[in-house]
Design an enzyme around this catalytic site. Structure first.
Site, mmCIF file in Angstrom:
data_model
loop_
_atom_site.group_PDB
_atom_site.id
_atom_site.type_symbol
_atom_site.label_atom_id
_atom_site.label_comp_id
_atom_site.label_asym_id
_atom_site.label_seq_id
_atom_site.Cartn_x
_atom_site.Cartn_y
_atom_site.Cartn_z
ATOM 1 N N SER A 107 -9.509 -1.335 7.303
ATOM 2 C CA SER A 107 -8.977 -1.099 5.966
ATOM 3 C C SER A 107 -8.227 -2.258 5.309
ATOM 4 O O SER A 107 -7.893 -2.172 4.129
ATOM 5 C CB SER A 107 -8.065 0.115 5.978
ATOM 6 O OG SER A 107 -8.846 1.273 5.870
ATOM 7 N N SER B 69 -9.589 1.201 3.213
ATOM 8 C CA SER B 69 -8.795 2.036 2.355
ATOM 9 C C SER B 69 -7.717 1.304 1.562
ATOM 10 O O SER B 69 -7.137 1.889 0.639
ATOM 11 C CB SER B 69 -8.125 3.135 3.189
ATOM 12 O OG SER B 69 -7.225 2.548 4.108
ATOM 13 N N LYS C 112 0.854 -1.193 0.000
ATOM 14 C CA LYS C 112 0.000 0.000 0.000
ATOM 15 C C LYS C 112 0.888 1.240 0.000
ATOM 16 O O LYS C 112 1.986 1.220 0.572
ATOM 17 C CB LYS C 112 -0.866 -0.054 1.264
ATOM 18 C CG LYS C 112 -1.919 0.998 1.412
ATOM 19 C CD LYS C 112 -2.751 0.697 2.678
ATOM 20 C CE LYS C 112 -3.852 1.697 2.909
ATOM 21 N NZ LYS C 112 -4.682 1.345 4.092
HETATM 22 N N1 GLN Z 1 -12.882 3.206 6.850
HETATM 23 C C1 GLN Z 1 -12.318 3.602 8.115
HETATM 24 C C2 GLN Z 1 -12.012 5.078 8.088
HETATM 25 O O1 GLN Z 1 -12.297 5.692 7.104
HETATM 26 C C3 GLN Z 1 -11.117 2.778 8.417
HETATM 27 C C4 GLN Z 1 -9.941 3.199 7.646
HETATM 28 C C5 GLN Z 1 -8.734 2.387 7.957
HETATM 29 O O2 GLN Z 1 -8.801 1.325 8.556
HETATM 30 N N2 GLN Z 1 -7.598 2.935 7.569
HETATM 31 O O3 GLN Z 1 -11.495 5.610 9.035
#
Ligand code: GLN
Length: 501
Positions: free
Chosen positions: A177, A153, A78
């Site tokens: 994420s 994400s 990532k």
């Molecule tokens: N979707 C969650 C957020 O927007 C988790 C994101 C993540 O785990 N980086 O905060």
């Protein structure tokens, strides 16, 4: 073995073929690059790929390291994991052009095992999101249906693994994420215990919640990658000095009589009927395998999302203060000399941040600054911290009744691109099942458990007590042996690879 492309194989399959001398790592890298080149324009799983650099990296690896658990095998990262001398942006304009001064600890560990590092999988800007639509450089598509999001994400990583544009990948998980995109793309995603994997070299989102973990084609690969990246690191003070077990050799341990808890609070309003049906079927499979399933309660579950969005935004607002136009990447091109000198500096910070951050990032900085500000700290942040303890205590109590907890990973299959963009609250609800594990610091694994009528992957989540990843992987492996969801590939891949030949 007859496969379309070596890129379709798993780490363990490729490792056997490479060690037996049946295939060459160069051939594997070429197959993979061919697939990336063919599909990336449409799927946008990677922000950029540099084939020459990758070939050079492979040659260097082969010269110095012939053995190793990942010898000659490409692993995708990532775009929030630092790889020395490579660009890293976290899919944000504010970091454009910034090159990493060092390798993250996980990268160093992958290299020690002979892996070839492929950086720059797409993501939501600074990992804020559940759909990868918040990338400043354009979203990623779901390989199972191009009009759907891949989750987020770590959507680029999950998409790449699912579409055979990666052998395996690392993502980061602050509230889901790794697990939620793995679920949307029909692959395996594992968020380790907080402190299991060093965060050194991971660009910080919310430091008390962030963990790095694998996204893979099957459970064995997740066990291999976790074994490589886990373990104490003096450069991250939250990384625990807990011994790393051999996750692979315990995969086949018997699961009979192990207890699965099913939290009743996770099967209420909002869950899609097909997701619910797939979970019911998974319970039957576990029972056939001899596991004992029983209903449990995690009473503070309804407060998890609100608690997370107080704590995560507070930490994010302070972590993102460093992007000031001086230390990293982007600086506004404003002509500062026209301003008086002190105004000029402030104006430069202001314009850099205004131009450099996307709207979701700004929303979170505002929210986080608010909940930390004097007068509101006690009412919001402190209260959030207290509820976080209650959520953790729910889990502590559950482990006397069960070895793992089974839940859906996401309330619905992958949603349509654009569907939730205008409604942040709807987007935040995508994480309703994954967030508690981060608040409690426990490990969670998502794996495929069926398909919707429309052919979209459905996923389930297994949670365990801190540092019990072994148990998660062992039970997930037993389920995988009894089912074949993980073998299905998006048809897009098959058709298109055929056309491309
Ligand atoms: N979707 C969650 C957020 O927007 C988790 C994101 C993540 O785990 N980086 O905060």
């Amino acid at each position: 073995m007859s496969v379309d492309s070596l890129a379709a194989l798993t780490i363990h399959e490729l490792h056997s073929l490479i060690s037996a001398g049946k295939i060459q790592p160069q051939q594997l890298l070429e197959d993979l690059l061919e697939r990336i080149e063919y599909h990336n324009g449409r799927l946008h799983a990677y922000l950029s790929v540099d084939p020459d650099r990758l070939h050079r990296q492979l040659e260097d690896q082969l010269r110095t390291r012939k053995a190793g658990r990942l010898a000659g095998i490409p692993i995708t990262l990532k775009d929030n994991l630092c790889v020395s001398a490579e660009e890293i942006t976290c899919a944000s304009r504010i970091l454009r052009g910034f090159r990493c001064p060092y390798d993250a600890t996980v990268v160093q560990r992958l290299r020690e095992e002979g892996a070839v590092i492929i950086p720059r999988a797409n993501m939501d800007e600074f990992a804020f999101g559940s759909s990868t639509e918040n990338s400043a450089f354009g979203g990623t598509r779901n390989p199972w249906a191009l009009d759907r999001v891949p989750g987020g994400s770590s959507g680029g990583s999950a998409c790449a693994v699912s579409a055979d544009m990666a052998i395996a990948a690392l993502g980061s998980d602050t509230g889901g994420s790794i697990r939620q995109p793995a679920c949307c793309c029909g692959v395996v995603g594992l968020k380790p215990t907080y402190g299991r994997v060093s965060r050194y070299g991971l660009v910080a989102f919310a430091s008390s919640l962030d963990q790095i973990g694998p996204i893979t084609k099957d459970v064995t690969d997740a066990a291999i990658l976790l074994g490589v990246i886990a373990g104490h690191d003096a450069r991250d003070s939250t990384c625990a000095p807990v011994e790393v077990p051999d996750y692979v050799s315990t995969l086949q341990w018997p699961v009979k009589k192990l207890r699965i808890g099913i939290p009743k609070e996770y099967f209420v309003e909002g869950i899609d009927t097909e997701v619910k049906a797939a979970l019911d079927e998974a319970v039957r499979t576990f029972e056939r395998l001899g596991l004992v399933c029983e209903s449990i309660s995690l009473p503070h579950t309804p407060y998890a999302i609100a608690t997370y969005y107080l704590i995560a935004t507070a930490e994010a607002s302070s972590n993102l203060a460093r992007y000031d136009g001086v230390q990293y990447g982007y600086r506004s091109a404003t002509n500062l000399r026209q301003e008086s000198s002190s105004n000029g500096l402030l104006e430069m910070h202001r314009r850099t941040r205004t131009e450099g951050f996307g709207s979701e990032v700004k929303r979170r900085i505002l929210l986080g600054t608010y909940v930390l500000s004097q007068g509101y700290y006690e009412a919001y942040y402190l209260k959030g911290m207290k509820v976080r303890t209650l959520i953790k205590q729910d889990f502590d109590a559950a482990w006397s009744r069960c070895d793992v907890i089974l839940t859906p990973t996401a309330p619905t299959p992958a949603f349509r691109i654009g569907e939730k963009l205008e409604n942040p609250l709807q987007m935040y609800l995508s994480d309703v099942y994954t967030i508690s594990a981060n608040l409690a610091g426990i490990p969670g694994l998502s794996m495929p458990c069926g398909f919707s009528r429309e052919g979209l992957p459905l996923g389930m989540q297994l949670l365990a007590a801190p540092f019990k990843e072994q148990k998660l992987l062992q039970i997930a492996y037993a389920y995988e042996q009894a089912t074949d969801w993980h073998r299905r590939k998006p048809t897009l891949s098959r058709q298109q690879i055929a056309q491309s030949k």
